[in-house]
Design a protein around this motif. Structure first.
Motif, mmCIF file in Angstrom:
data_model
loop_
_atom_site.group_PDB
_atom_site.id
_atom_site.type_symbol
_atom_site.label_atom_id
_atom_site.label_comp_id
_atom_site.label_asym_id
_atom_site.label_seq_id
_atom_site.Cartn_x
_atom_site.Cartn_y
_atom_site.Cartn_z
ATOM 1 N N UNK A 51 -7.535 -32.267 3.617
ATOM 2 C CA UNK A 51 -6.257 -31.755 3.123
ATOM 3 C C UNK A 51 -5.113 -31.954 4.106
ATOM 4 N N UNK A 52 -5.438 -32.178 5.385
ATOM 5 C CA UNK A 52 -4.411 -32.225 6.418
ATOM 6 C C UNK A 52 -3.677 -33.566 6.436
ATOM 7 N N UNK A 53 -2.372 -33.516 6.728
ATOM 8 C CA UNK A 53 -1.630 -34.763 6.947
ATOM 9 C C UNK A 53 -1.461 -35.014 8.439
ATOM 10 N N UNK A 54 -1.371 -33.938 9.218
ATOM 11 C CA UNK A 54 -1.321 -34.059 10.677
ATOM 12 C C UNK A 54 -2.511 -33.303 11.249
ATOM 13 N N UNK A 55 -3.268 -33.967 12.108
ATOM 14 C CA UNK A 55 -4.409 -33.307 12.731
ATOM 15 C C UNK A 55 -4.238 -33.384 14.239
ATOM 16 N N UNK A 56 -3.979 -32.245 14.862
ATOM 17 C CA UNK A 56 -3.923 -32.240 16.321
ATOM 18 C C UNK A 56 -5.280 -31.811 16.832
ATOM 19 N N UNK A 57 -5.798 -32.537 17.803
ATOM 20 C CA UNK A 57 -7.163 -32.280 18.220
ATOM 21 C C UNK A 57 -7.309 -32.347 19.729
ATOM 22 N N UNK A 58 -8.163 -31.475 20.228
ATOM 23 C CA UNK A 58 -8.519 -31.531 21.634
ATOM 24 C C UNK A 58 -9.965 -32.001 21.706
ATOM 25 N N UNK A 59 -10.156 -33.203 22.191
ATOM 26 C CA UNK A 59 -11.468 -33.706 22.582
ATOM 27 C C UNK A 59 -12.461 -33.966 21.443
ATOM 28 N N UNK A 60 -12.021 -34.127 20.225
ATOM 29 C CA UNK A 60 -12.906 -34.568 19.144
ATOM 30 C C UNK A 60 -12.111 -35.342 18.108
ATOM 31 N N UNK A 61 -12.799 -36.283 17.446
ATOM 32 C CA UNK A 61 -12.267 -36.884 16.226
ATOM 33 C C UNK A 61 -13.128 -36.314 15.101
ATOM 34 N N UNK A 62 -12.501 -35.739 14.052
ATOM 35 C CA UNK A 62 -13.308 -35.055 13.024
ATOM 36 C C UNK A 62 -14.409 -35.944 12.422
ATOM 37 N N UNK A 63 -15.452 -35.277 11.914
ATOM 38 C CA UNK A 63 -16.577 -36.016 11.313
ATOM 39 C C UNK A 63 -16.162 -36.699 10.015
ATOM 40 N N UNK A 64 -15.325 -36.028 9.228
ATOM 41 C CA UNK A 64 -14.888 -36.612 7.959
ATOM 42 C C UNK A 64 -13.961 -37.781 8.283
ATOM 43 N N UNK A 65 -14.274 -38.996 7.776
ATOM 44 C CA UNK A 65 -13.441 -40.150 8.119
ATOM 45 C C UNK A 65 -11.973 -39.914 7.770
ATOM 46 N N UNK A 66 -11.078 -40.320 8.673
ATOM 47 C CA UNK A 66 -9.651 -40.108 8.447
ATOM 48 C C UNK A 66 -9.122 -41.134 7.457
ATOM 49 N N UNK A 67 -8.027 -40.742 6.773
ATOM 50 C CA UNK A 67 -7.469 -41.617 5.750
ATOM 51 C C UNK A 67 -6.074 -42.090 6.118
#
Lengths: 201, 284
Positions: free
Chosen positions: B98-114
């Motif tokens: 659901x996110x358009x902006x994903x700010x992350x510390x030290x991980x790339x989410x498991x769900x593939x980004x679009x």
């Protein structure tokens, strides 16, 4: 309705980010351009002014190529506080549609390409053109492009070769943004490889 | 929303400066563009680089997700989310899709980004060559000359000492065949996700005042040797004790009472989503 310098320029910026990170993706600035006051335009298109308002301030310099270069420079300076300067020093070069033929090539040759230590100190070139569409003519490849992209630019200049010459020593080079009369925006960062897509006969 | 502050906290001049740097970063993949790095209401080194990128990008219609080492609910993630939503009023979410902006510390989410998403990574140390070269002007010269033998030598020394490359996180990558780049301290498991990613990846280091980028569909190769190929962490024969997922990045947890070791998804929102998918069948 007038232009909201916070939200409308944020929207312009996001479209710039989208188009620059995906060369060949043409962004539509019609909505934002419609909000630019007529009196502010003075010889320069609304969408070009939007780009200036989004990125220019007292920290940057620019150079306008146009028959009315002086008045356009003055307008941009008054609206953004950016400093007009010569082509070799400018952070942004603006080639308007009424510029003399050869201006774009001249701008490409003279523009700052950055240094090997600081390639980000290179210039952006904004070019007003008749139309920008997706279609046969130029084949794009490079970062941000899945396999290839096709774009068609209505422009009467020999810029592809000059750009290639300028960008031959990557990471040095120039980044170009084309904007047409219908406020469609195309961005070609230095990483994009362009070849003329000739029909094999 | 707190209207005592500017939209997205910053004044427009600060945003413009970050925006110019970001556009140059996208045009030169992997190159660290210096920027002014404003003072933020959180400490330097706590995600200010990522936060400044997020604030310069965010608009009214964005949906924000912030994660801290895979978790949506850790202190750092919650506070950054609060600050951004207080000053912008944008919706926040835990769901990656659901996110358009994903700010992350030290991980790339498991769900593939679009395509319609931008991943913003917080970076503590943006300079991959800093380990062996303390001088900034020297590392700039090394980058200018594409002189990266030191980076390989660093990995070679690890192999000589320990028998394998021992970079737990932040394993250096070569971007677009030109710049060696620190991918931020993501586990090696996430490095391959940067290669030909569908989403734009922006990296911001607030304390070190650098922003850099990996555009979509860009070649990103983890440094390695022919006889010692790059290997992500392997979780072969292991699965999440909660949702049963395999092939994801797992945390190893030890129960000190029973000395039992078990594994759990590091990406908490992915774990919950998987559980919620499975549950209806289990409960009936």
């Amino acid at each position: 309705m007038t232009l909201d310098i916070v939200h409308d320029l944020q929207s312009v910026y996001r479209k710039l980010v989208d188009s620059t990170s995906r060369p060949g993706l043409i962004s539509d600035l019609r909505k934002e351009a419609a909000l630019v006051e007529e009196e502010d335009q003075k010889g320069c298109s609304a969408s070009l002014l939007l780009l200036a308002l989004t990125l220019f301030d007292q920290e940057v310099s620019f150079k306008v190529f146009s028959k009315q270069a002086d008045s356009v420079s003055k307008t941009i300076n008054q609206l953004t506080y950016a400093k007009p300067t010569e082509a070799k020093k400018a952070d942004f070069l603006l080639i308007l549609q009424d510029a003399e033929k050869g201006s774009l090539e001249e701008a490409i040759i003279n523009a700052k390409a950055g240094t090997l230590k600081n390639p980000h100190t290179s210039a952006f070139i904004f070019v007003e053109v008749e139309s920008v569409t997706n279609g046969e003519a130029l084949l794009l490849k490079g970062p941000g492009i899945h396999s290839t992209e096709l774009v068609h630019l209505d422009i009467n200049e020999n810029w592809v070769e000059s750009r290639q010459e300028k960008n031959k020593e990557y990471p040095l080079g120039i980044d170009m943004i084309f904007i047409d009369q219908h406020h469609q925006l195309l961005s070609l960062p230095r990483t994009t490889q362009i070849s003329r897509n000739r029909v094999m006969g | 929303m707190n209207t005592a502050y500017n939209f997205a906290f910053f004044d427009e001049g600060s945003k413009r400066e970050i925006r110019r740097a970001t556009l140059k970063a996208i045009a030169i993949p992997g190159y660290q563009v210096p920027f002014a790095s404003r003072e933020m209401p959180i400490g330097r080194g706590w995600g200010t680089g990522g936060l400044q990128l997020t604030l310069s990008l965010i608009g009214k219609n964005d949906v924000l997700k912030v994660i801290d080492q895979g978790s949506d609910e850790s202190v750092n993630a919650v506070n950054i989310k609060k600050l951004v939503s207080d000053t912008t009023g944008v919706a926040t979410t835990d769901h990656t899709t659901e996110a358009t902006l994903i700010q992350s510390r030290h991980r790339i989410p498991e769900v593939p980004l679009k395509k319609n998403q931008i991943l913003i990574l917080q970076v503590p140390l943006p300079e991959p060559l800093r380990y062996y070269e303390p001088s900034e002007s020297e590392t700039k010269k090394l980058h200018a000359e594409k002189e990266y033998s030191g980076a390989w030598l660093m990995l070679f020394e690890q192999i000589m000492k320990y028998g394998s490359m021992t970079t737990g996180a932040d394993h250096p990558v070569l971007v677009h065949d030109r710049y060696v780049m620190a991918p931020s301290p993501i586990p090696r498991f996430d490095n391959p996700k940067m290669h030909e990613s569908e989403a734009l990846i922006l990296l911001g280091a607030g304390r070190e005042k650098k922003v850099y980028a990996v555009p979509p569909y860009t070649k990103v190769v983890s440094l390695d040797f022919e006889d010692y190929p790059f290997e992500p962490e392997s979780f072969l024969d292991k699965h999440c004790r909660l949702c049963g997922s395999t092939g994801v990045f797992l945390d190893e947890l030890v129960d000190e009472g029973t000395n039992e070791t078990f594994y759990q998804c590091n990406d908490t929102s992915y774990c919950i989503e998987t559980l919620n998918e499975v549950e209806p069948f289990g409960v009936k």
